[in-house]
Scaffold this active site. Structure first.
Site, PDB file in Angstrom:
ATOM      1  N   ARG A 171      -1.707  -6.193  -7.998  1.00  0.00           N
ATOM      2  CA  ARG A 171      -0.501  -7.346  -7.904  1.00  0.00           C
ATOM      3  C   ARG A 171      -0.769  -8.398  -8.824  1.00  0.00           C
ATOM      4  NH1 ARG A 171      -2.441  -7.968  -1.998  1.00  0.00           N
ATOM      5  NH2 ARG A 171      -4.259  -8.003  -3.284  1.00  0.00           N
ATOM      6  N   SER A 197      -3.084  -7.574   3.410  1.00  0.00           N
ATOM      7  CA  SER A 197      -3.061  -7.434   4.754  1.00  0.00           C
ATOM      8  C   SER A 197      -3.662  -8.731   5.270  1.00  0.00           C
ATOM      9  CB  SER A 197      -4.495  -6.285   5.135  1.00  0.00           C
ATOM     10  OG  SER A 197      -4.023  -5.012   4.514  1.00  0.00           O
ATOM     11  N   HIS A 210       0.764  -1.306   0.138  1.00  0.00           N
ATOM     12  CA  HIS A 210       0.001  -0.125   0.133  1.00  0.00           C
ATOM     13  C   HIS A 210       0.823   1.190   0.125  1.00  0.00           C
ATOM     14  CE1 HIS A 210      -3.182  -2.523   2.302  1.00  0.00           C
ATOM     15  NE2 HIS A 210      -3.580  -2.306   1.024  1.00  0.00           N
ATOM     16  N   LYS A 267     -15.451  -7.846   5.348  1.00  0.00           N
ATOM     17  CA  LYS A 267     -14.306  -8.325   5.945  1.00  0.00           C
ATOM     18  C   LYS A 267     -14.287  -7.887   7.345  1.00  0.00           C
ATOM     19  CE  LYS A 267     -11.123  -7.538   1.903  1.00  0.00           C
ATOM     20  NZ  LYS A 267     -10.177  -6.779   1.367  1.00  0.00           N
TER      21      LYS A 267
HETATM   22  O1  PNS Z   1      -9.055  -2.921   0.525  1.00  0.00           O
HETATM   23  P1  PNS Z   1     -10.413  -3.278  -0.198  1.00  0.00           P
HETATM   24  O2  PNS Z   1     -11.157  -4.034   1.158  1.00  0.00           O
HETATM   25  O3  PNS Z   1     -10.068  -4.173  -1.364  1.00  0.00           O
HETATM   26  O4  PNS Z   1     -11.060  -2.143  -0.488  1.00  0.00           O
HETATM   27  C1  PNS Z   1     -12.678  -2.178  -1.116  1.00  0.00           C
HETATM   28  C2  PNS Z   1     -13.062  -0.966  -1.088  1.00  0.00           C
HETATM   29  C3  PNS Z   1     -13.203  -0.434   0.486  1.00  0.00           C
HETATM   30  C4  PNS Z   1     -12.181   0.286  -1.805  1.00  0.00           C
HETATM   31  C5  PNS Z   1     -14.526  -1.002  -1.811  1.00  0.00           C
HETATM   32  O5  PNS Z   1     -15.145  -2.047  -1.141  1.00  0.00           O
HETATM   33  C6  PNS Z   1     -15.354   0.340  -1.731  1.00  0.00           C
HETATM   34  O6  PNS Z   1     -15.212   1.198  -2.526  1.00  0.00           O
HETATM   35  N1  PNS Z   1     -16.088   0.540  -0.864  1.00  0.00           N
HETATM   36  C7  PNS Z   1     -17.217   1.606  -0.461  1.00  0.00           C
HETATM   37  C8  PNS Z   1     -18.345   1.268  -0.919  1.00  0.00           C
HETATM   38  C9  PNS Z   1     -18.630   1.482  -2.445  1.00  0.00           C
HETATM   39  O7  PNS Z   1     -18.298   2.391  -2.888  1.00  0.00           O
HETATM   40  N2  PNS Z   1     -19.160   0.405  -3.006  1.00  0.00           N
HETATM   41  C10 PNS Z   1     -19.359   0.013  -4.318  1.00  0.00           C
HETATM   42  C11 PNS Z   1     -17.999  -0.123  -5.050  1.00  0.00           C
HETATM   43  S1  PNS Z   1     -18.100  -0.246  -6.907  1.00  0.00           S
END
Ligand code: PNS
Length: 184
Positions: free
Chosen positions: A114, A151, A31, A55
């Site tokens: 990745r 993570s 990150h 999660k």
């Molecule tokens: O680190 P992660 O868990 O892969 O991050 C995923 C994250 C938090 C970026 C994604 O779940 C997100 O954008 N959540 C906010 C809610 C949202 O906008 N959901 C629709 C995504 S198209």
């Protein structure tokens, strides 16, 4: 400057602001690498901590924010622990990422990739975000040194006594080991 920048590719008068979103539970060196590289591409970068309901959290969102700030400050060699102008870390309490980006005038999301598995996970979200508001996503190829670092995998390995030194920032490592051992 205006808080509502365009997200449709039209000319933009103010600083180009990008968001690096994620769960960051906890932040890894992968990150940190992506945020550092995003900062070289955009005038302003906001690292946005969003909770992913799918999660289970190891660190509370506010703790994740503190760990990211400390990690980025250390990475940039800032002895006082502060971040430079143009780099901030924010806690986003619910809602859609696109709405947050619109609120703060961000023109793009930056994500590290990745592997092909990451691409398969990220592409629908990138397309959905573009569908919703025109928000673009910029993918940066992950540094191969961190290709195996996530993570969740770091937590699994550390919870079984494996050595994760160098995979998470030095400030994160003791906090992670303590948390996994139930010490704090
Ligand atoms: O680190 P992660 O868990 O892969 O991050 C995923 C994250 C938090 C970026 C994604 O779940 C997100 O954008 N959540 C906010 C809610 C949202 O906008 N959901 C629709 C995504 S198209």
């Amino acid at each position: 400057m205006t808080q509502d920048g365009p997200q449709d590719g039209s000319p933009h008068a103010g600083p180009r602001r990008a968001v690096c979103p994620g769960s960051f539970d906890p932040v890894t060196n992968g990150h940190v690498d992506v945020v550092r590289r995003a900062s070289a591409l955009f005038d302003e970068v906001v690292v946005a901590v969003l909770s992913n309901p799918a999660k289970q959290g190891t660190f509370a969102p506010a703790e994740r924010v503190d760990l990211i700030v400390a990690s980025l400050a250390a990475d940039l060699g800032r002895a006082d622990g502060s971040l430079p102008a143009g780099l901030t870390v924010a806690l986003v309490d619910g809602g859609l990422l696109v709405d947050y980006c619109r609120r703060i005038g961000a023109v793009a999301v930056v994500k590290g990739l990745r592997s092909g598995t990451d691409f398969a996970y990220e592409l629908p979200m990138a397309l959905m975000n573009r569908h919703l508001t025109g928000l673009e996503t910029v993918f940066l190829p992950g540094d191969p040194r961190f290709e195996h670092v996530s993570s969740s995998l770091v937590k699994e390995v550390a919870s079984h006594g494996g050595d994760v030194t160098g995979l998470v920032p030095d400030v994160v490592l003791p906090r992670l080991l303590d948390r996994l051992a139930g010490r704090g």
